[in-house]
Design a protein around this motif. Structure first.
Motif, PDB file in Angstrom:
ATOM      1  N   ASP A 254      69.609  17.968  37.827  1.00  0.00           N
ATOM      2  CA  ASP A 254      68.181  17.771  38.089  1.00  0.00           C
ATOM      3  C   ASP A 254      67.316  18.082  36.860  1.00  0.00           C
ATOM      4  OD1 ASP A 254      68.652  16.989  40.718  1.00  0.00           O
ATOM      5  OD2 ASP A 254      68.504  19.053  41.460  1.00  0.00           O
ATOM      6  N   GLY A 255      67.844  18.818  35.915  1.00  0.00           N
ATOM      7  CA  GLY A 255      67.079  19.201  34.741  1.00  0.00           C
ATOM      8  C   GLY A 255      67.285  18.312  33.526  1.00  0.00           C
ATOM      9  N   VAL A 256      68.079  17.236  33.672  1.00  0.00           N
ATOM     10  CA  VAL A 256      68.405  16.394  32.519  1.00  0.00           C
ATOM     11  C   VAL A 256      67.159  15.739  31.916  1.00  0.00           C
ATOM     12  CG1 VAL A 256      69.643  14.307  31.790  1.00  0.00           C
ATOM     13  CG2 VAL A 256      70.803  16.019  33.191  1.00  0.00           C
ATOM     14  N   ALA A 257      66.278  15.210  32.748  1.00  0.00           N
ATOM     15  CA  ALA A 257      65.078  14.552  32.219  1.00  0.00           C
ATOM     16  C   ALA A 257      64.247  15.532  31.385  1.00  0.00           C
ATOM     17  CB  ALA A 257      64.244  13.974  33.356  1.00  0.00           C
ATOM     18  N   GLY A 258      64.073  16.734  31.884  1.00  0.00           N
ATOM     19  CA  GLY A 258      63.332  17.745  31.141  1.00  0.00           C
ATOM     20  C   GLY A 258      64.040  18.154  29.864  1.00  0.00           C
TER      21      GLY A 258
ATOM     22  N   PRO B 167      62.380  19.674  18.063  1.00  0.00           N
ATOM     23  CA  PRO B 167      63.557  20.237  17.400  1.00  0.00           C
ATOM     24  C   PRO B 167      63.506  21.731  17.127  1.00  0.00           C
ATOM     25  CG  PRO B 167      62.281  18.892  15.890  1.00  0.00           C
ATOM     26  CD  PRO B 167      61.682  18.694  17.255  1.00  0.00           C
ATOM     27  N   ASP B 168      62.341  22.339  17.194  1.00  0.00           N
ATOM     28  CA  ASP B 168      62.277  23.786  16.972  1.00  0.00           C
ATOM     29  C   ASP B 168      62.707  24.572  18.203  1.00  0.00           C
ATOM     30  OD1 ASP B 168      61.353  23.287  14.453  1.00  0.00           O
ATOM     31  OD2 ASP B 168      59.251  23.600  14.944  1.00  0.00           O
ATOM     32  N   ARG B 169      62.801  23.908  19.345  1.00  0.00           N
ATOM     33  CA  ARG B 169      63.135  24.607  20.588  1.00  0.00           C
ATOM     34  C   ARG B 169      64.626  24.620  20.881  1.00  0.00           C
ATOM     35  NH1 ARG B 169      59.716  23.113  25.594  1.00  0.00           N
ATOM     36  NH2 ARG B 169      60.827  24.942  26.304  1.00  0.00           N
ATOM     37  N   HIS B 170      65.303  23.502  20.644  1.00  0.00           N
ATOM     38  CA  HIS B 170      66.712  23.389  21.028  1.00  0.00           C
ATOM     39  C   HIS B 170      67.536  22.625  20.000  1.00  0.00           C
ATOM     40  CE1 HIS B 170      66.535  25.043  25.084  1.00  0.00           C
ATOM     41  NE2 HIS B 170      65.397  24.396  25.255  1.00  0.00           N
ATOM     42  N   CYS B 171      68.834  22.917  20.028  1.00  0.00           N
ATOM     43  CA  CYS B 171      69.802  22.177  19.224  1.00  0.00           C
ATOM     44  C   CYS B 171      70.621  21.273  20.164  1.00  0.00           C
ATOM     45  CB  CYS B 171      70.720  23.133  18.472  1.00  0.00           C
ATOM     46  SG  CYS B 171      71.977  22.308  17.488  1.00  0.00           S
ATOM     47  N   LYS B 172      71.295  21.909  21.126  1.00  0.00           N
ATOM     48  CA  LYS B 172      72.089  21.194  22.124  1.00  0.00           C
ATOM     49  C   LYS B 172      71.842  21.840  23.487  1.00  0.00           C
ATOM     50  CE  LYS B 172      74.401  18.608  19.211  1.00  0.00           C
ATOM     51  NZ  LYS B 172      74.149  17.188  19.074  1.00  0.00           N
ATOM     52  N   ILE B 173      71.683  21.002  24.487  1.00  0.00           N
ATOM     53  CA  ILE B 173      71.513  21.509  25.848  1.00  0.00           C
ATOM     54  C   ILE B 173      72.715  21.044  26.659  1.00  0.00           C
ATOM     55  CG2 ILE B 173      70.101  21.434  27.943  1.00  0.00           C
ATOM     56  CD1 ILE B 173      67.656  21.001  26.146  1.00  0.00           C
ATOM     57  N   LEU B 174      73.402  21.996  27.256  1.00  0.00           N
ATOM     58  CA  LEU B 174      74.600  21.723  28.033  1.00  0.00           C
ATOM     59  C   LEU B 174      74.224  21.399  29.473  1.00  0.00           C
ATOM     60  CD1 LEU B 174      77.751  21.849  27.909  1.00  0.00           C
ATOM     61  CD2 LEU B 174      77.540  24.221  28.632  1.00  0.00           C
ATOM     62  N   VAL B 175      74.770  20.291  29.987  1.00  0.00           N
ATOM     63  CA  VAL B 175      74.541  19.906  31.385  1.00  0.00           C
ATOM     64  C   VAL B 175      75.690  20.489  32.210  1.00  0.00           C
ATOM     65  CG1 VAL B 175      74.236  18.014  33.012  1.00  0.00           C
ATOM     66  CG2 VAL B 175      73.356  17.801  30.680  1.00  0.00           C
ATOM     67  N   THR B 176      75.340  21.324  33.194  1.00  0.00           N
ATOM     68  CA  THR B 176      76.346  21.986  34.029  1.00  0.00           C
ATOM     69  C   THR B 176      76.190  21.541  35.478  1.00  0.00           C
ATOM     70  OG1 THR B 176      74.903  23.879  34.438  1.00  0.00           O
ATOM     71  CG2 THR B 176      76.345  23.989  32.509  1.00  0.00           C
ATOM     72  N   ARG B 177      77.140  21.876  36.275  1.00  0.00           N
ATOM     73  CA  ARG B 177      77.071  21.581  37.722  1.00  0.00           C
ATOM     74  C   ARG B 177      76.189  22.562  38.417  1.00  0.00           C
ATOM     75  NH1 ARG B 177      82.866  20.131  40.136  1.00  0.00           N
ATOM     76  NH2 ARG B 177      83.093  18.151  39.137  1.00  0.00           N
TER      77      ARG B 177
END
Length: 100
Positions: free
Chosen positions: A78-82, A90-100
């Motif tokens: 549910d958080g993928v769009a955000g 780019p100053d906030r994140h490098c990689k965001i992991l999608v989990t179950r």
């Protein structure tokens, strides 16, 4: 981001090969002086082939590459769009992991 390639040219040691993988979606400028005087080789690439993905995944699975420092956030489906909005800053994140 604009200016990254130029800053790499300025910081690179002489006779370095610079491979540009990321995409800047707007115009950018470089200072040819740095590339010429340092005899830099520059290569622009589009992506990776399946063997490179397989090798990367194998290295991660075997623990040869520690990816933890790159993961700066986690979201559920549910958080993928955000997450995509966050990655646009780019100053906030490098990689965001999608989990179950």
């Amino acid at each position: 981001m604009p200016g990254v390639i130029d800053s790499v040219f300025r910081a690179a040691p002489s006779q370095t090969r610079v491979v540009v993988v990321g995409v800047c979606m707007c115009g950018d400028r470089v200072t040819p002086f740095w590339g010429i005087t340092k005899e830099l080789s520059v290569q622009f690439v589009f992506g990776y082939d399946l063997d490179e993905f397989a090798g990367s995944l194998r290295a991660i699975a075997e623990g040869a590459v520690d990816v933890d420092p790159m993961v700066t956030g986690e979201v559920d489906l549910d958080g993928v769009a955000g997450a995509f909005e966050d990655l646009g800053q780019p100053d906030r994140h490098c990689k965001i992991l999608v989990t179950r």
